[in-house]
Every structure is written in C-alpha cells, then in structure tokens.
Design an enzyme around this catalytic site. Sequence first.
Site, PDB file in Angstrom:
ATOM      1  N   GLU A  52     -16.463  -4.657   0.150  1.00  0.00           N
ATOM      2  CA  GLU A  52     -17.120  -3.981   1.280  1.00  0.00           C
ATOM      3  C   GLU A  52     -18.464  -3.373   0.863  1.00  0.00           C
ATOM      4  O   GLU A  52     -19.352  -3.206   1.681  1.00  0.00           O
ATOM      5  CB  GLU A  52     -16.205  -2.905   1.857  1.00  0.00           C
ATOM      6  CG  GLU A  52     -14.903  -3.506   2.325  1.00  0.00           C
ATOM      7  CD  GLU A  52     -14.475  -3.063   3.692  1.00  0.00           C
ATOM      8  OE1 GLU A  52     -14.777  -1.927   4.045  1.00  0.00           O
ATOM      9  OE2 GLU A  52     -13.845  -3.872   4.395  1.00  0.00           O
ATOM     10  N   ASP A 110      -7.338  -7.812  12.564  1.00  0.00           N
ATOM     11  CA  ASP A 110      -7.308  -7.413  11.151  1.00  0.00           C
ATOM     12  C   ASP A 110      -7.615  -5.919  11.112  1.00  0.00           C
ATOM     13  O   ASP A 110      -8.056  -5.329  12.102  1.00  0.00           O
ATOM     14  CB  ASP A 110      -8.364  -8.198  10.365  1.00  0.00           C
ATOM     15  CG  ASP A 110      -8.447  -7.783   8.899  1.00  0.00           C
ATOM     16  OD1 ASP A 110      -7.404  -7.421   8.315  1.00  0.00           O
ATOM     17  OD2 ASP A 110      -9.554  -7.801   8.326  1.00  0.00           O
ATOM     18  N   SER A 111      -7.415  -5.334   9.933  1.00  0.00           N
ATOM     19  CA  SER A 111      -7.762  -3.925   9.769  1.00  0.00           C
ATOM     20  C   SER A 111      -9.275  -3.710   9.845  1.00  0.00           C
ATOM     21  O   SER A 111      -9.731  -2.620  10.152  1.00  0.00           O
ATOM     22  CB  SER A 111      -7.263  -3.441   8.410  1.00  0.00           C
ATOM     23  OG  SER A 111      -7.759  -4.292   7.397  1.00  0.00           O
ATOM     24  N   TYR A 163      -5.649  -0.852   5.789  1.00  0.00           N
ATOM     25  CA  TYR A 163      -4.220  -0.918   6.053  1.00  0.00           C
ATOM     26  C   TYR A 163      -3.432  -1.008   4.731  1.00  0.00           C
ATOM     27  O   TYR A 163      -2.271  -0.627   4.667  1.00  0.00           O
ATOM     28  CB  TYR A 163      -3.886  -2.170   6.886  1.00  0.00           C
ATOM     29  CG  TYR A 163      -4.150  -2.071   8.374  1.00  0.00           C
ATOM     30  CD1 TYR A 163      -4.880  -1.015   8.944  1.00  0.00           C
ATOM     31  CD2 TYR A 163      -3.676  -3.056   9.238  1.00  0.00           C
ATOM     32  CE1 TYR A 163      -5.116  -0.976  10.314  1.00  0.00           C
ATOM     33  CE2 TYR A 163      -3.901  -3.008  10.609  1.00  0.00           C
ATOM     34  CZ  TYR A 163      -4.626  -1.970  11.133  1.00  0.00           C
ATOM     35  OH  TYR A 163      -4.851  -1.928  12.490  1.00  0.00           O
ATOM     36  N   GLY A 164      -4.101  -1.543   3.693  1.00  0.00           N
ATOM     37  CA  GLY A 164      -3.406  -1.917   2.455  1.00  0.00           C
ATOM     38  C   GLY A 164      -2.733  -0.783   1.719  1.00  0.00           C
ATOM     39  O   GLY A 164      -1.832  -0.996   0.918  1.00  0.00           O
ATOM     40  N   CYS A 211      -4.550 -10.673   8.804  1.00  0.00           N
ATOM     41  CA  CYS A 211      -4.502  -9.599   7.811  1.00  0.00           C
ATOM     42  C   CYS A 211      -3.192  -9.748   7.043  1.00  0.00           C
ATOM     43  O   CYS A 211      -2.124  -9.827   7.662  1.00  0.00           O
ATOM     44  CB  CYS A 211      -4.539  -8.245   8.526  1.00  0.00           C
ATOM     45  SG  CYS A 211      -4.245  -6.832   7.458  1.00  0.00           S
ATOM     46  N   ASN A 212      -3.299  -9.824   5.737  1.00  0.00           N
ATOM     47  CA  ASN A 212      -2.089 -10.028   4.931  1.00  0.00           C
ATOM     48  C   ASN A 212      -1.149  -8.836   5.005  1.00  0.00           C
ATOM     49  O   ASN A 212       0.064  -8.983   5.116  1.00  0.00           O
ATOM     50  CB  ASN A 212      -2.476 -10.295   3.476  1.00  0.00           C
ATOM     51  CG  ASN A 212      -3.057 -11.678   3.302  1.00  0.00           C
ATOM     52  OD1 ASN A 212      -2.351 -12.602   2.960  1.00  0.00           O
ATOM     53  ND2 ASN A 212      -4.343 -11.833   3.574  1.00  0.00           N
ATOM     54  N   THR A 213      -1.710  -7.628   4.944  1.00  0.00           N
ATOM     55  CA  THR A 213      -0.866  -6.436   4.948  1.00  0.00           C
ATOM     56  C   THR A 213      -0.113  -6.321   6.284  1.00  0.00           C
ATOM     57  O   THR A 213       1.097  -6.035   6.301  1.00  0.00           O
ATOM     58  CB  THR A 213      -1.714  -5.169   4.709  1.00  0.00           C
ATOM     59  OG1 THR A 213      -2.566  -5.381   3.585  1.00  0.00           O
ATOM     60  CG2 THR A 213      -0.851  -3.963   4.477  1.00  0.00           C
ATOM     61  N   CYS A 222      -5.254 -11.698   0.353  1.00  0.00           N
ATOM     62  CA  CYS A 222      -5.969 -10.635   1.078  1.00  0.00           C
ATOM     63  C   CYS A 222      -7.205 -11.259   1.712  1.00  0.00           C
ATOM     64  O   CYS A 222      -7.860 -12.110   1.103  1.00  0.00           O
ATOM     65  CB  CYS A 222      -6.364  -9.527   0.101  1.00  0.00           C
ATOM     66  SG  CYS A 222      -7.362  -8.238   0.856  1.00  0.00           S
ATOM     67  N   THR A 223      -7.489 -10.793   2.927  1.00  0.00           N
ATOM     68  CA  THR A 223      -8.605 -11.368   3.688  1.00  0.00           C
ATOM     69  C   THR A 223      -9.942 -11.303   2.958  1.00  0.00           C
ATOM     70  O   THR A 223     -10.798 -12.149   3.164  1.00  0.00           O
ATOM     71  CB  THR A 223      -8.766 -10.589   5.001  1.00  0.00           C
ATOM     72  OG1 THR A 223      -8.783  -9.188   4.688  1.00  0.00           O
ATOM     73  CG2 THR A 223      -7.663 -10.888   5.962  1.00  0.00           C
ATOM     74  N   HIS A 224     -10.141 -10.293   2.138  1.00  0.00           N
ATOM     75  CA  HIS A 224     -11.456 -10.092   1.512  1.00  0.00           C
ATOM     76  C   HIS A 224     -11.702 -10.999   0.304  1.00  0.00           C
ATOM     77  O   HIS A 224     -12.837 -11.178  -0.105  1.00  0.00           O
ATOM     78  CB  HIS A 224     -11.586  -8.642   1.034  1.00  0.00           C
ATOM     79  CG  HIS A 224     -11.807  -7.657   2.132  1.00  0.00           C
ATOM     80  ND1 HIS A 224     -10.923  -7.504   3.169  1.00  0.00           N
ATOM     81  CD2 HIS A 224     -12.803  -6.770   2.343  1.00  0.00           C
ATOM     82  CE1 HIS A 224     -11.368  -6.551   3.977  1.00  0.00           C
ATOM     83  NE2 HIS A 224     -12.509  -6.090   3.501  1.00  0.00           N
TER      84      HIS A 224
HETATM   85  N1  DGL Z   1      -7.044  -7.003   5.665  1.00  0.00           N
HETATM   86  C1  DGL Z   1      -6.300  -6.431   4.562  1.00  0.00           C
HETATM   87  C2  DGL Z   1      -5.377  -7.503   3.990  1.00  0.00           C
HETATM   88  O1  DGL Z   1      -5.594  -8.686   4.149  1.00  0.00           O
HETATM   89  C3  DGL Z   1      -7.220  -5.901   3.486  1.00  0.00           C
HETATM   90  C4  DGL Z   1      -7.988  -4.674   3.902  1.00  0.00           C
HETATM   91  C5  DGL Z   1      -7.113  -3.468   4.127  1.00  0.00           C
HETATM   92  O2  DGL Z   1      -6.483  -2.962   3.177  1.00  0.00           O
HETATM   93  O3  DGL Z   1      -7.077  -3.012   5.254  1.00  0.00           O
HETATM   94  O4  DGL Z   1      -4.408  -7.157   3.362  1.00  0.00           O
END
Ligand code: DGL
Length: 267
Positions: free
Chosen positions: A152, A10-11, A42-43, A73-75, A184-186
């Site tokens: 975060e 993940d990012s 990453y988003g 990570c979704n992105t 999104c993971t968060h």
């Molecule tokens: N992990 C990213 C996602 O799931 C979210 C955090 C990021 O923007 O890096 O899209």
Amino acid sequence: MNPAPLGFFDSGVGGLTVVRAAQELLPAEDIIYLGDTARLPYGSKSPETIRQFADEDVRFLISRGVKAIVVACNTATAHALPILHQHYRIPIIGVIEAGVEAVLAEPKAERIGIIATRGTIRSHAYQHALAQRRTGLIIHGQPAPLLVPLVEENWIAHPATQQVLRTYLDPLVEKGIDTLMLACTHYPLLIPALSEILPTDVRLVDSATTCAEHLKQELTRLDLLAPADREGKLEIHLTDLSEEFENLARQFLRKSPGRIQRATLGN
Ligand code: DGL
C-alpha cells in the site's frame, strides 16, 4: 443470458487484481466493485468481525442489483464464505477454491508454502482445502502481515520489502517448498520481488486468474453471462475515499479506475 452487473468486494483496493483478471476473461460484464477502505485491514481482525463486515458488503452489492458476487478477498473468503452461502441464494464465489485448484493443477506439487494475512493462515481454510483434495501434501502456512502495508506504501522494490520478504520466505525455502501460494489480494504486485528471492524451481500461484476462470465457468453453467456484443463497465465504490486509494487502484488495475464513488454501508 443476464445483463445485470457482477459484484466484487474486498477490504480495500487489492481485490482489483481479481477484477482485472475477470475483465480480461469476461470483457462484456459490467462490474460493481466495493472496497471497504474505511475498515481495512480485514487480515488482522477476528472471524466474527469479518463475517459481519462481509455480510454488510454483500448486502450493499445486492442492493445494487448484481447477479452474482465474487469475494475478492482471501481473509473474507476464509472466514465468511460458508456463512454467506447459508444466508444468501445469489451465487457467491470466493478466491480460495480457485487458488487451491491452481496449486493442484501441477500433479507434482507436494510441498506447499502459503503466505497470507494472519487471519487467513489462522482460519486454516487453505490448509484444509488442499489436504482434503490431495493426501500426502506437506503444507506450511506463513502469516505475512507486513506485506499489505508495504504494498500500500508502494514500496514494491524497496530494500525494506526485500528484507521482510526474506524473513518470511527463508524458512519456507529451507523446508524445500516446490510451490508458493500467494493467498492475499495484494501479493500479485510482489511477484517481481518474489522471483528475485525464491529459487527458480519454486512455482508461484496467485488466485486472481483461476478465480476469473472459475467465475466464467459458473456464469456459463448458470446461464448468467452478459450478451457478448458490448463492452462492460466498471463502477468502483469505496467506504473511505482518499488520493492514496485512487493511486493504488490505478496500480492494481493497471489503468485509470475512473470516477470512484463513496459507499455507505448498513442502510
Ligand atoms: N484483502 C485482504 C486479503 O486478501 C488483504 C488486505 C487486508 O488485510 O484487508 O486477505
């Protein structure tokens, strides 16, 4: 059977929500987790940059001898999964297909809201995957770029977060969504705050659990499951180490992350 570890990346530490779901379902598996905290987020980055980062993340995990990789990570899934499949033979599983399946598991789902990073919404990966599988869906994608930094900061219950959530969600509620995809993971950490804001009949879907189920099916199909008579270990590598990340990792995992190691990519 294959005792080699699984790789997750993940990012940052958000992908640990997927790791937690996987550990519950696959307790015997060793897991190597890479969080690219030095280059988070990453988003907001371009598809080309994400593809390059994802490629480096995959190489790192392959160099550690993993048997399969989860793009937690979704992105990164949205921008890089198809090209990773072209470049590597190792099984690579993303979060989007699992999320889409979870949405469509409800036959009555019709009006779908998606909240995600700007990159994920702009990629249209969820919108396309949903529309391909079921016709007649009404899909609204809402970029929600402020949510990752709020999580975060651990401002989960903060009034500012409530305010931001309302700003993002009110237009979706006005459009009458029956399902909200947390893409999104968060966002799983925001479920209590979201439940306070959304009408009770809006179904919340997060892809962590379905991704773990999908992973288990794939490992079974490919005969890659670890022997069941052992307890899997988790090894976390981050490209930037800080106390904040350690605290966040604890929050996402809901337990001690153990010793976190510093990863260097691109070697
Ligand atoms: N992990 C990213 C996602 O799931 C979210 C955090 C990021 O923007 O890096 O899209």
